[in-house]
Write a protein that holds these residues in place. Structure first.
Motif, PDB file in Angstrom:
ATOM      1  N   LEU A 157      63.223  50.170  -9.289  1.00 20.82           N
ATOM      2  CA  LEU A 157      62.182  50.240  -9.177  1.00 20.82           C
ATOM      3  C   LEU A 157      62.135  51.363 -10.383  1.00 20.82           C
ATOM      4  CD1 LEU A 157      59.545  51.288  -8.078  1.00 20.82           C
ATOM      5  CD2 LEU A 157      61.233  53.088  -6.152  1.00 20.82           C
ATOM      6  N   ARG A 158      63.201  52.350 -11.115  1.00 21.35           N
ATOM      7  CA  ARG A 158      63.322  52.153 -12.175  1.00 21.35           C
ATOM      8  C   ARG A 158      62.957  51.839 -13.791  1.00 21.35           C
ATOM      9  NH1 ARG A 158      69.294  55.387 -11.237  1.00 21.35           N
ATOM     10  NH2 ARG A 158      68.924  53.283 -12.163  1.00 21.35           N
ATOM     11  N   THR A 159      62.955  50.356 -13.728  1.00 23.48           N
ATOM     12  CA  THR A 159      62.919  49.689 -14.351  1.00 23.48           C
ATOM     13  C   THR A 159      61.632  49.500 -14.979  1.00 23.48           C
ATOM     14  OG1 THR A 159      65.048  48.511 -14.350  1.00 23.48           O
ATOM     15  CG2 THR A 159      63.439  47.381 -15.217  1.00 23.48           C
ATOM     16  N   ALA A 160      61.407  49.397 -12.919  1.00 23.02           N
ATOM     17  CA  ALA A 160      59.322  48.729 -13.645  1.00 23.02           C
ATOM     18  C   ALA A 160      58.736  50.173 -14.052  1.00 23.02           C
ATOM     19  CB  ALA A 160      58.699  48.689 -12.556  1.00 23.02           C
ATOM     20  N   LEU A 161      59.068  51.227 -13.093  1.00 22.28           N
ATOM     21  CA  LEU A 161      58.420  53.036 -13.723  1.00 22.28           C
ATOM     22  C   LEU A 161      58.586  52.655 -15.329  1.00 22.28           C
ATOM     23  CD1 LEU A 161      59.484  55.004 -11.220  1.00 22.28           C
ATOM     24  CD2 LEU A 161      57.167  54.430 -12.066  1.00 22.28           C
ATOM     25  N   ALA A 162      60.014  52.537 -16.042  1.00 20.20           N
ATOM     26  CA  ALA A 162      59.933  52.219 -17.463  1.00 20.20           C
ATOM     27  C   ALA A 162      58.749  52.129 -18.234  1.00 20.20           C
ATOM     28  CB  ALA A 162      61.423  52.771 -17.444  1.00 20.20           C
ATOM     29  N   PHE A 163      58.871  50.289 -17.668  1.00 21.44           N
ATOM     30  CA  PHE A 163      57.720  49.753 -18.398  1.00 21.44           C
ATOM     31  C   PHE A 163      56.521  49.838 -17.424  1.00 21.44           C
ATOM     32  CE2 PHE A 163      61.353  47.063 -18.801  1.00 21.44           C
ATOM     33  CZ  PHE A 163      61.166  46.877 -20.628  1.00 21.44           C
TER      34      PHE A 163
ATOM     35  N   ALA B 253      61.254  44.774 -27.618  1.00 23.14           N
ATOM     36  CA  ALA B 253      62.574  44.376 -27.679  1.00 23.14           C
ATOM     37  C   ALA B 253      63.777  45.891 -27.760  1.00 23.14           C
ATOM     38  CB  ALA B 253      63.413  43.317 -28.332  1.00 23.14           C
ATOM     39  N   ASP B 254      63.656  46.325 -28.543  1.00 22.02           N
ATOM     40  CA  ASP B 254      64.318  48.086 -28.710  1.00 22.02           C
ATOM     41  C   ASP B 254      64.424  48.573 -27.612  1.00 22.02           C
ATOM     42  OD1 ASP B 254      65.996  46.597 -30.735  1.00 22.02           O
ATOM     43  OD2 ASP B 254      64.198  47.748 -32.599  1.00 22.02           O
ATOM     44  N   GLN B 255      62.607  49.287 -27.309  1.00 22.45           N
ATOM     45  CA  GLN B 255      62.485  49.744 -26.161  1.00 22.45           C
ATOM     46  C   GLN B 255      63.840  49.248 -24.572  1.00 22.45           C
ATOM     47  OE1 GLN B 255      58.496  50.295 -24.809  1.00 22.45           O
ATOM     48  NE2 GLN B 255      57.983  50.658 -27.275  1.00 22.45           N
ATOM     49  N   GLN B 256      63.202  47.922 -24.604  1.00 19.82           N
ATOM     50  CA  GLN B 256      63.979  47.179 -23.689  1.00 19.82           C
ATOM     51  C   GLN B 256      65.376  47.388 -23.355  1.00 19.82           C
ATOM     52  OE1 GLN B 256      62.457  42.935 -22.192  1.00 19.82           O
ATOM     53  NE2 GLN B 256      64.526  42.627 -22.363  1.00 19.82           N
ATOM     54  N   LEU B 257      65.612  47.397 -24.525  1.00 22.70           N
ATOM     55  CA  LEU B 257      67.179  47.961 -25.091  1.00 22.70           C
ATOM     56  C   LEU B 257      67.631  48.874 -24.856  1.00 22.70           C
ATOM     57  CD1 LEU B 257      70.091  46.817 -25.782  1.00 22.70           C
ATOM     58  CD2 LEU B 257      69.619  47.604 -27.417  1.00 22.70           C
ATOM     59  N   ILE B 258      66.987  49.818 -24.991  1.00 20.41           N
ATOM     60  CA  ILE B 258      67.472  51.386 -24.520  1.00 20.41           C
ATOM     61  C   ILE B 258      66.733  52.404 -23.265  1.00 20.41           C
ATOM     62  CG2 ILE B 258      66.412  54.114 -24.785  1.00 20.41           C
ATOM     63  CD1 ILE B 258      67.876  53.271 -27.475  1.00 20.41           C
ATOM     64  N   TYR B 259      66.267  51.513 -22.414  1.00 18.26           N
ATOM     65  CA  TYR B 259      65.835  51.547 -20.920  1.00 18.26           C
ATOM     66  C   TYR B 259      67.003  51.042 -20.306  1.00 18.26           C
ATOM     67  CZ  TYR B 259      60.985  53.176 -21.667  1.00 18.26           C
ATOM     68  OH  TYR B 259      59.830  54.067 -22.580  1.00 18.26           O
ATOM     69  N   MET B 260      67.261  49.601 -20.689  1.00 22.29           N
ATOM     70  CA  MET B 260      68.358  49.381 -20.209  1.00 22.29           C
ATOM     71  C   MET B 260      69.344  50.339 -19.722  1.00 22.29           C
ATOM     72  SD  MET B 260      67.959  45.083 -19.462  1.00 22.29           S
ATOM     73  CE  MET B 260      67.703  45.019 -21.225  1.00 22.29           C
ATOM     74  N   LYS B 261      70.408  50.684 -21.042  1.00 20.64           N
ATOM     75  CA  LYS B 261      71.635  51.202 -21.417  1.00 20.64           C
ATOM     76  C   LYS B 261      71.550  52.434 -20.512  1.00 20.64           C
ATOM     77  CE  LYS B 261      75.167  51.727 -23.435  1.00 20.64           C
ATOM     78  NZ  LYS B 261      76.559  52.119 -22.243  1.00 20.64           N
ATOM     79  N   TYR B 262      70.075  52.969 -21.204  1.00 20.19           N
ATOM     80  CA  TYR B 262      69.777  54.738 -21.128  1.00 20.19           C
ATOM     81  C   TYR B 262      69.512  55.004 -20.263  1.00 20.19           C
ATOM     82  CZ  TYR B 262      72.706  54.901 -25.146  1.00 20.19           C
ATOM     83  OH  TYR B 262      73.983  54.608 -26.631  1.00 20.19           O
ATOM     84  N   PHE B 263      68.403  54.495 -18.842  1.00 21.35           N
ATOM     85  CA  PHE B 263      67.445  54.820 -17.990  1.00 21.35           C
ATOM     86  C   PHE B 263      68.190  53.923 -16.861  1.00 21.35           C
ATOM     87  CE2 PHE B 263      65.228  56.091 -22.172  1.00 21.35           C
ATOM     88  CZ  PHE B 263      64.173  57.034 -21.590  1.00 21.35           C
ATOM     89  N   GLN B 264      68.947  52.804 -17.300  1.00 18.43           N
ATOM     90  CA  GLN B 264      69.118  51.620 -16.183  1.00 18.43           C
ATOM     91  C   GLN B 264      70.340  51.940 -15.719  1.00 18.43           C
ATOM     92  OE1 GLN B 264      66.856  51.169 -13.697  1.00 18.43           O
ATOM     93  NE2 GLN B 264      65.714  51.877 -15.115  1.00 18.43           N
ATOM     94  N   ASP B 265      71.259  52.240 -16.456  1.00 18.51           N
ATOM     95  CA  ASP B 265      73.176  52.439 -16.895  1.00 18.51           C
ATOM     96  C   ASP B 265      73.733  51.047 -17.201  1.00 18.51           C
ATOM     97  OD1 ASP B 265      73.244  55.033 -17.099  1.00 18.51           O
ATOM     98  OD2 ASP B 265      72.793  55.068 -14.824  1.00 18.51           O
ATOM     99  N   VAL B 266      72.556  49.687 -17.683  1.00 16.75           N
ATOM    100  CA  VAL B 266      72.911  48.908 -17.856  1.00 16.75           C
ATOM    101  C   VAL B 266      74.516  48.231 -18.211  1.00 16.75           C
ATOM    102  CG1 VAL B 266      72.850  46.456 -17.939  1.00 16.75           C
ATOM    103  CG2 VAL B 266      70.785  48.040 -16.671  1.00 16.75           C
ATOM    104  N   LYS B 267      74.963  47.685 -18.124  1.00 19.02           N
ATOM    105  CA  LYS B 267      76.091  47.772 -18.816  1.00 19.02           C
ATOM    106  C   LYS B 267      76.210  46.859 -20.221  1.00 19.02           C
ATOM    107  CE  LYS B 267      79.678  49.160 -15.207  1.00 19.02           C
ATOM    108  NZ  LYS B 267      80.867  48.588 -14.615  1.00 19.02           N
ATOM    109  N   ILE B 268      76.325  46.281 -21.319  1.00 22.45           N
ATOM    110  CA  ILE B 268      76.785  45.779 -22.117  1.00 22.45           C
ATOM    111  C   ILE B 268      76.610  44.717 -21.811  1.00 22.45           C
ATOM    112  CG2 ILE B 268      77.731  45.556 -24.408  1.00 22.45           C
ATOM    113  CD1 ILE B 268      77.787  48.699 -24.936  1.00 22.45           C
ATOM    114  N   LYS B 269      77.554  44.236 -21.061  1.00 21.81           N
ATOM    115  CA  LYS B 269      78.243  43.218 -20.839  1.00 21.81           C
ATOM    116  C   LYS B 269      77.009  42.532 -19.759  1.00 21.81           C
ATOM    117  CE  LYS B 269      81.062  40.377 -18.037  1.00 21.81           C
ATOM    118  NZ  LYS B 269      82.005  41.039 -17.025  1.00 21.81           N
TER     119      LYS B 269
END
Length: 151
Positions: free
Chosen positions: A9-15, A98-114
């Motif tokens: 849900l947070r991911t969807a809201l971010a987009f 692509a860079d927006q997606q990267l920032i959202y995943m890493k810093y808004f969703q706490d998705v690990k780099i791996k």
């Protein structure tokens, strides 16, 4: 789905920037996940797989609905009056999707780099270098504006 509902849900809201659209994205993600569960090869990557589904759906919706206005900023009727939030959105809007997606995943969703590397199907080193380059761009943006200097 219940375990990962909040992150999806947070991911969807971010987009999508809209709770109604984000909930619709969650429903569609649920449908697509159950329809294609047979394609999930490794159950331990379920969250990564689900996030990829929701991101793809959101990007499709953004393209379909043409939610972009001047300078690539998203239409958002619920923009907070908080100046920092507005500045952050402005800075993020100047990045490539692509860079927006990267920032959202890493810093808004706490998705690990791996996990980002798995989602994007690129090496971890590429994720790290893209992240470094994107953060440097954001830092320069805020320094030029005389704003936040701790990005």
């Amino acid at each position: 789905m219940h375990m990962h509902k909040e992150a999806l849900l947070r991911t969807a809201l971010a987009f999508l920037k809209n709770e109604h659209d984000a909930l619709e994205a969650l429903q569609e993600t649920t449908y697509r996940a159950f329809k294609n569960i047979h394609t999930l090869k490794e159950p331990s990557y379920a969250k990564t797989w689900l996030i990829r589904i929701v991101i793809n759906y959101c990007q499709d919706q953004l393209k379909k609905d043409k939610r972009f206005v001047r300078n690539g900023e998203y239409v958002d009727s619920s923009v907070s009056d908080d100046l920092t939030q507005i500045e952050l959105q402005e800075a993020l809007s100047m990045l490539s999707p692509a860079d927006q997606q990267l920032i959202y995943m890493k810093y808004f969703q706490d998705v690990k780099i791996k996990d980002i590397a798995t989602i994007e199907k690129i090496p971890e080193g590429t994720v790290k270098s893209r992240l470094h380059k994107t953060l440097r761009t954001l830092r320069r943006h805020f320094e030029d504006k005389g704003g936040i200097d701790h990005v």
